[in-house]
Write an enzyme that holds these catalytic residues in place. Structure first.
Site, PDB file in Angstrom:
ATOM      1  N   CYS A   1      11.608   4.825 -16.198  1.00 60.01           N
ATOM      2  CA  CYS A   1      10.806   5.366 -17.095  1.00 60.01           C
ATOM      3  C   CYS A   1      11.663   5.964 -18.359  1.00 60.01           C
ATOM      4  O   CYS A   1      12.252   6.853 -18.056  1.00 60.01           O
ATOM      5  CB  CYS A   1       9.993   6.575 -16.460  1.00 60.01           C
ATOM      6  SG  CYS A   1       8.986   7.658 -17.806  1.00 60.01           S
TER       7      CYS A   1
ATOM      8  N   VAL B   1       4.973  10.950 -14.782  1.00 62.62           N
ATOM      9  CA  VAL B   1       6.518  11.417 -14.914  1.00 62.62           C
ATOM     10  C   VAL B   1       6.928  11.402 -16.441  1.00 62.62           C
ATOM     11  O   VAL B   1       6.338  10.554 -16.972  1.00 62.62           O
ATOM     12  CB  VAL B   1       7.504  10.662 -14.014  1.00 62.62           C
ATOM     13  CG1 VAL B   1       7.183  11.184 -12.482  1.00 62.62           C
ATOM     14  CG2 VAL B   1       7.627   9.292 -14.395  1.00 62.62           C
TER      15      VAL B   1
ATOM     16  N   GLU C   1       5.103  16.345 -19.680  1.00 65.11           N
ATOM     17  CA  GLU C   1       5.388  15.789 -21.332  1.00 65.11           C
ATOM     18  C   GLU C   1       6.508  15.792 -21.728  1.00 65.11           C
ATOM     19  O   GLU C   1       7.169  16.885 -22.082  1.00 65.11           O
ATOM     20  CB  GLU C   1       4.425  16.377 -22.232  1.00 65.11           C
ATOM     21  CG  GLU C   1       2.633  16.130 -22.128  1.00 65.11           C
ATOM     22  CD  GLU C   1       2.503  14.693 -22.291  1.00 65.11           C
ATOM     23  OE1 GLU C   1       2.855  14.000 -22.968  1.00 65.11           O
ATOM     24  OE2 GLU C   1       1.407  14.285 -21.486  1.00 65.11           O
TER      25      GLU C   1
HETATM   26  N1  LIG Z   1       3.199  11.436 -22.723  1.00 64.95           N
HETATM   27  C1  LIG Z   1       3.991  11.298 -21.572  1.00 64.95           C
HETATM   28  C2  LIG Z   1       4.193   9.746 -21.171  1.00 64.95           C
HETATM   29  C3  LIG Z   1       4.856   9.556 -19.693  1.00 64.95           C
HETATM   30  C4  LIG Z   1       4.545   8.461 -19.111  1.00 64.95           C
HETATM   31  O1  LIG Z   1       3.560   7.470 -19.688  1.00 64.95           O
HETATM   32  N2  LIG Z   1       5.035   8.043 -17.969  1.00 64.95           N
HETATM   33  C5  LIG Z   1       4.935   6.756 -17.399  1.00 64.95           C
HETATM   34  C6  LIG Z   1       6.069   6.213 -16.681  1.00 64.95           C
HETATM   35  S1  LIG Z   1       7.396   5.842 -18.067  1.00 64.95           S
HETATM   36  C7  LIG Z   1       3.922   7.081 -15.994  1.00 64.95           C
HETATM   37  O2  LIG Z   1       4.188   8.166 -15.351  1.00 64.95           O
HETATM   38  N3  LIG Z   1       2.942   6.270 -15.866  1.00 64.95           N
HETATM   39  C8  LIG Z   1       1.958   6.381 -14.901  1.00 64.95           C
HETATM   40  C9  LIG Z   1       0.486   6.387 -15.512  1.00 64.95           C
HETATM   41  O3  LIG Z   1       0.366   6.214 -16.744  1.00 64.95           O
HETATM   42  O4  LIG Z   1      -0.344   6.491 -14.726  1.00 64.95           O
HETATM   43  C10 LIG Z   1       5.465  11.996 -21.853  1.00 64.95           C
HETATM   44  O5  LIG Z   1       5.741  12.097 -22.872  1.00 64.95           O
HETATM   45  O6  LIG Z   1       5.947  12.427 -21.039  1.00 64.95           O
END
Ligand SMILES: N[C@@H](CCC(=O)N[C@@H](CS)C(=O)NCC(=O)O)C(=O)O
Length: 189
Positions: free
Chosen positions: A10, A50, A63
């Protein structure tokens, strides 16, 4: 004690890993399987994503940008924000516009869409880095940490070519142990 719920693949979590390393902060890394997320993750972040940062004292923060900015305020030394207010603002703008300036185009290519828009965004990045050594101006900081995880993954997975100024920027960043460690994470994915 600090805990980071994270996933090696990630890039949002990578932003936070870089800032924690830059600040010299030790933490427990809890690797989350994004394809089979534990139910308890939703208690820490209702979106189930995450990274999530947690302190034993009770603070739980999702975030990536919020976590990075919190870490900068809570642990201001070494500084990852320029002294100059204008450069600070420009650094914030890079993070605020991340989806438009890089993230949206990166994920479009990952979904199999044509790569012209990503190439155009990388050309814009090149233009910015021709004018100044780091994204917010003269100093390395949160904006650079906030973009480099996608550049590393784009190089590794999308076979992009970086312009010379972006390649120089990446070389300078990679000389930092915090970013070098992330290069190794990406190489091992
Ligand atoms: N806006 C969030 C985005 C985090 C994100 O999209 N993480 C992804 C992995 S890179 C995740 O957990 N995806 C699972 C999902 O969206 O359900 C941040 O900046 O932390």
């Amino acid at each position: 004690m600090l805990t980071l719920y994270t996933a090696e693949r990630c890039p949002y979590a990578a932003r936070v890993r870089i800032v924690l390393a830059e600040k010299g902060l030790g933490y427990d890394a809890v690797e989350i399987d994004l394809d089979d997320r534990p139910a308890w993750l939703y208690e820490k972040n209702p979106l189930g994503r995450v990274p999530v940062y947690e302190e034993d004292e009770g603070l739980v923060l999702p975030e990536s940008r919020v976590i990075m900015e919190y870490l900068e305020e809570r642990y201001p030394d070494p500084a990852l924000r320029p002294d100059d207010p204008a450069e600070r603002a420009l650094g914030r703008l890079w993070l605020e516009r991340f989806e438009d300036r890089l993230g949206g185009a990166y994920y479009a290519v990952r979904r199999g869409e044509p790569r012209e828009i990503l190439d155009a965004k990388l050309a814009d990045l090149e233009g910015a880095l021709e004018a100044q050594p780091y994204l917010s101006g003269r100093d390395y900081g949160l904006a650079d940490a906030g973009y480099v995880p996608w550049i590393l993954r784009a190089l590794d997975r999308l076979d992009v070519e970086l312009g010379p100024a972006t390649a120089d920027w990446l070389d300078r960043l990679s000389a930092r142990p915090a970013v070098a460690a992330e290069r190794e994470v990406v190489a091992a994915l």
